[in-house]
Design an enzyme around this catalytic site. Structure first.
Site, PDB file in Angstrom:
ATOM      1  N   ARG A  16       0.821  -1.205   0.000  1.00  0.00           N
ATOM      2  CA  ARG A  16       0.000   0.000   0.000  1.00  0.00           C
ATOM      3  C   ARG A  16       0.872   1.280   0.000  1.00  0.00           C
ATOM      4  NH1 ARG A  16      -5.410  -0.869   1.874  1.00  0.00           N
ATOM      5  NH2 ARG A  16      -5.289   0.624   3.578  1.00  0.00           N
ATOM      6  N   ASP A 142      -2.422  12.038   9.226  1.00  0.00           N
ATOM      7  CA  ASP A 142      -3.780  11.785   8.708  1.00  0.00           C
ATOM      8  C   ASP A 142      -4.523  13.105   8.802  1.00  0.00           C
ATOM      9  OD1 ASP A 142      -6.625  11.007   8.536  1.00  0.00           O
ATOM     10  OD2 ASP A 142      -5.921   8.958   8.807  1.00  0.00           O
ATOM     11  N   TYR A 155      -7.367   6.284  17.493  1.00  0.00           N
ATOM     12  CA  TYR A 155      -6.558   6.512  16.283  1.00  0.00           C
ATOM     13  C   TYR A 155      -6.425   8.009  16.013  1.00  0.00           C
ATOM     14  CZ  TYR A 155      -5.359   6.820  11.316  1.00  0.00           C
ATOM     15  OH  TYR A 155      -4.770   7.152  10.115  1.00  0.00           O
TER      16      TYR A 155
END
Ligand SMILES: NC(=O)c1ccc[n+]([C@@H]2O[C@H](COP(=O)([O-])OP(=O)(O)OC[C@H]3O[C@@H](n4cnc5c(N)ncnc54)[C@H](OP(=O)(O)O)[C@@H]3O)[C@@H](O)[C@H]2O)c1
Length: 247
Positions: A16, A142, A155
């Site tokens: 990935r 992120d 997370y």
């Protein structure tokens, strides 16, 4: 070949996004250490592919990043094999929902361990080498570090802390070492199929470019930060098709 003679350690490099980062850094001339945990077959295959393209340019190394004591050994693989470490990419991550009310200490330890603790202790172990060669750390963050993802509390908090770590390390390790981050938007859906078509469609609709990105979009940003971005440190670049401005 702007990274010729340099060595990059990429965590979670077998698949990935991590794989795309390793391939692009290697394509720019770097030697690469491909870290993996479970994906041994993919890591071996990628190392063979990269070594076929340029003999002796890729190594693979196993580690569970939750085992903090062995993280300096991972750095030593790069130094022993290639003589230095110039670029550390903290890409590996644990990602799953933790709805409030049922969060366990074990989940907290795993998500914080992979997304925050390992990047910190790997960076600490690599810092003396990175200082010597005026290297760079790139943390894969992120967009949900800024705005949390519903049901992914731990997370999201871990990535927020990783964003903070990026800025704090830039302060601590400068002026010799630059530390930056890349914050992906929707690039590769969870492998367990947990995001169904409706969820995916909603996420894509909220990008300004109305499409999913590709792992190489992240890899290109990492290459920029590793190479050309000589006056950039303490920054996090969102590569998200505009989603973070339209969540
Ligand atoms: N995918 C996206 O669209 C997206 C969106 C936003 C942010 N990101 C961030 O971008 C990065 C890459 O995303 P991704 O989706 O490609 O990642 P991923 O597939 O979820 O995970 C990457 C690798 O991390 C490794 N890993 C997980 N826990 C580990 C542990 N305890 N010890 C060692 N290795 C561990 C696994 O290696 P093995 O397979 O070898 O076990 C895994 O292949 C991550 O930091 C992620 O948070 C991704």
């Amino acid at each position: 070949m702007q990274l010729a003679g340099k060595t990059a350690l990429v965590t979670g490099a077998a698949k990935r996004i991590g794989r795309a980062i390793a391939v692009r850094l290697h394509g720019a001339g770097a030697n690469v250490v491909l870290h993996y945990r479970n994906a041994e077959g993919e890591a071996r295959a990628l190392a063979a592919e990269l070594n076929a393209a340029r003999d002796g340019s890729a190594e693979f190394a196993h580690a569970d990043l939750l085992d903090t004591d062995i993280l300096p050994d991972l750095v030593e693989v790069a130094v022993d094999r290639f003589g230095s470490i110039d670029i550390l990419v903290n890409n590996a991550s644990s990602f799953y929902p933790t709805p409030i009310g049922n969060i366990t200490p074990s989940q907290f330890g795993e998500l914080m361990g992979a997304n925050l603790k390992a990047p910190l202790f790997l960076s600490q172990a690599a810092a003396p080498h990175l200082k010597t060669c005026r290297g760079a750390i790139i943390n894969i963050v992120d967009i949900h570090a800024e705005r949390p993802l519903k049901n992914y509390l731990v997370y999201s908090v871990a990535k927020s802390a990783l964003a903070g770590l990026t800025r704090a390390l830039a302060l601590e390790l400068g002026p010799e070492v630059r530390v930056n981050g890349v914050a992906p938007g929707p690039i590769a859906w969870p492998e367990d199929g947990s995001w169904d078509a409706a969820v995916r469609d909603r996420v894509i609709r909220h990008t300004m470019l109305k499409r999913q990105g590709e792992p190489d979009d992240i890899a290109k940003a990492v290459l920029f930060l590793a190479g050309d971005a000589g006056y950039v440190t303490g920054q996090i670049i969102a590569v998200d098709g505009g989603r973070s401005a339209n969540i």
